[in-house]
Design a protein around this motif. Structure first.
Motif, short mmCIF file in Angstrom:
data_model
loop_
_atom_site.label_atom_id
_atom_site.label_comp_id
_atom_site.label_asym_id
_atom_site.label_seq_id
_atom_site.Cartn_x
_atom_site.Cartn_y
_atom_site.Cartn_z
N GLY A 128 -32.18 9.62 -18.25
CA GLY A 128 -31.48 10.84 -17.91
C GLY A 128 -32.42 11.93 -17.41
O GLY A 128 -32.06 12.75 -16.57
N GLN A 129 -33.66 11.92 -17.90
CA GLN A 129 -34.61 12.96 -17.52
C GLN A 129 -35.33 12.66 -16.21
O GLN A 129 -36.04 13.51 -15.67
N LEU A 130 -35.19 11.43 -15.74
CA LEU A 130 -35.92 11.05 -14.53
C LEU A 130 -35.24 11.54 -13.26
O LEU A 130 -35.87 11.65 -12.22
N GLU A 131 -33.95 11.82 -13.36
CA GLU A 131 -33.21 12.16 -12.14
C GLU A 131 -33.73 13.45 -11.51
O GLU A 131 -33.96 14.45 -12.20
N GLN A 132 -33.96 13.41 -10.23
CA GLN A 132 -34.36 14.62 -9.50
C GLN A 132 -33.88 14.51 -8.06
O GLN A 132 -33.70 13.39 -7.56
N GLY A 177 -34.72 11.72 -5.41
CA GLY A 177 -35.30 10.56 -6.09
C GLY A 177 -34.27 9.48 -6.31
O GLY A 177 -33.08 9.75 -6.40
N ILE A 178 -34.74 8.25 -6.38
CA ILE A 178 -33.85 7.11 -6.63
C ILE A 178 -34.42 6.34 -7.81
O ILE A 178 -35.62 6.05 -7.86
N ILE A 179 -33.56 6.03 -8.74
CA ILE A 179 -34.00 5.25 -9.91
C ILE A 179 -33.38 3.86 -9.81
O ILE A 179 -32.17 3.73 -9.66
N VAL A 180 -34.23 2.86 -9.90
CA VAL A 180 -33.76 1.47 -9.95
C VAL A 180 -34.20 0.90 -11.29
O VAL A 180 -35.40 0.82 -11.56
N PRO A 217 -23.68 8.25 -16.82
CA PRO A 217 -23.23 7.28 -15.81
C PRO A 217 -24.21 7.19 -14.63
O PRO A 217 -24.95 8.14 -14.36
N VAL A 218 -24.18 6.07 -13.98
CA VAL A 218 -25.04 5.84 -12.83
C VAL A 218 -24.18 5.71 -11.57
O VAL A 218 -22.96 5.62 -11.66
N ASP A 219 -24.83 5.71 -10.42
CA ASP A 219 -24.06 5.60 -9.18
C ASP A 219 -23.51 4.18 -9.00
O ASP A 219 -22.35 4.00 -8.65
#
Lengths: 251, 133
Positions: free
Chosen positions: B3-7, B10-13, B30-32
């Protein structure tokens, strides 16, 4: 014989465990196959009717100890009694008991989960062979879910990720009182692959199962390997594995 | 942590543990897209169906199914039939990926032009376009 199949997800634990349990039963042993994974798998490999059902919630009763909620088999019920009552009959006379399968986002299996564990703590001894299929990875094998086993078979493919999991399981085994841990090289393409598994895990390789298109065909069809390709090289290798383990037990 | 990585930008995989336990604990974040990877085997399709159903019911995100190690049309149809209401991306069985994994090398480095790598590049592009739309 009390054997648990462990290893990285996708290494082939369930396929091998299902064939192993049935071939062991064909030698005349009374075999109980245990599936501890909340996702379906071993039932396909054994050829038992598909079902999500595990143990009913009422196999356990709650009690408090030191202010904490705990579970035990309900009064009068033993592990053997649970197996007699709830283990289903599979091919070749194998009895099959599974942890109930996960379904839906708010799946709660707390009573059944503890019930299954209490059965693992009280498995029948004399006259039974136990073959367990554990979830992939390193989290569970040497703690609650695999503690019934006297022999752990680490199923390893000859690739770095699978070898790494094998090495970690080897280290965890050493921390857990050093049960007997052996490697089974799976999907091998030549004798060099078995050597890679031995060197990569530091474990004795007790069996090498060759890459066999019959395994993939069985998995696609949802049919056990022994029914789809009983005369193929993979089935032959599992027969050798059964004999190798029986010889070790007898020694 | 996730949750803290989102910016912005940025894209989180994230590659999750097998099964459902970990992914369902994402409940509050929730995620995309949840990519459910299946092989065209009976057991894998059954596990994938449960995963897709649970993710959808939990409202975690849009489900995209990746049919991995697909050998032929029959394999592809088996996966599409199991997920009639999901977007399905097909990744063919590819010896170059098997070889790369045995060597401990990323398929993208070992065989950037392999069909399986191309299929994943196509999936990435589609997901990015959907995100931008």
């Amino acid at each position: 014989m009390r054997v648990a199949f462990v290893g990285k997800g996708g290494a082939g634990k369930s396929s091998l465990a299902g064939a192993f349990a049935r071939l062991l039963a064909r030698t005349g042993e009374r075999v109980l196959a245990l599936d501890s994974d909340p996702m379906p798998g071993l039932a396909f490999a054994l050829g038992t009717p598909g079902s999500d059902a595990g143990l009913p919630d009422d196999v356990v009763e709650e009690y408090e100890e030191d202010g904490r909620r705990r579970y035990r088999l309900r009064a009068g019920l033993t592990g053997s009694g649970v197996i007699e009552r709830y283990a289903v009959q599979g091919p070749d006379g194998v009895r099959f008991l599974q942890l109930g399968k996960a379904r839906g986002p708010r799946w709660d299996n707390t009573p059944a989960h503890f019930g299954f564990q209490r059965v693992l703590d009280d498995l029948p001894g004399e006259g039974w062979s136990i073959v367990g299929d554990l979830p992939g990875g390193t989290r569970q094998p040497f703690m609650t879910w695999g503690r019934y086993a006297s022999t752990f078979l680490v199923v390893v493919e000859p690739g770095p990720a699978s070898l790494l999991t094998g090495r970690r399981l080897t280290r965890l085994a050493a921390m857990a009182g050093s049960p007997r841990v052996l490697a089974v090289a799976n999907k091998v393409h030549g004798s060099d692959d078995a050597r890679r598994v031995a060197e990569g895990t530091g474990l004795p390789v007790v069996g090498a199962v060759p890459f066999d298109p019959g395994v993939a065909a069985a998995a696609r069809a949802g049919v056990p390997l022994l029914d789809q390709a009983p005369d193929g090289p993979a089935a032959a290798a599992v027969r050798c594995l059964v004999e190798a383990l029986r010889s070790r037990e007898a020694a | 942590m996730l949750g803290q990585l989102e910016q912005p930008g940025g894209i989180i995989v994230a590659d999750f543990e097998a099964g459902l336990g970990t992914v369902l604990r994402l409940g509050d974040t929730p995620v995309d897209v949840v990519v459910v990877v299946v092989e065209p085997t009976a057991a894998s399709l059954e596990v994938g169906r449960r995963a897709a159903e649970s993710v959808t019911l939990a409202g975690l995100g849009r489900v995209v199914v990746v049919a991995n190690r697909v050998r032929d049309d029959a394999d592809e149809q088996r996966v599409r039939a199991a997920f009639p209401s999901c977007e399905v991306a097909v990744v063919p069985e590819d010896e170059a990926v098997v070889t790369a994994e045995r060597q401990g090398v990323a398929p993208l480095d070992a065989a950037p032009d392999a069909p399986a790598v191309g299929a994943l590049a196509g999936l990435a592009t589609r997901l990015l376009r959907a995100q931008a739309a």
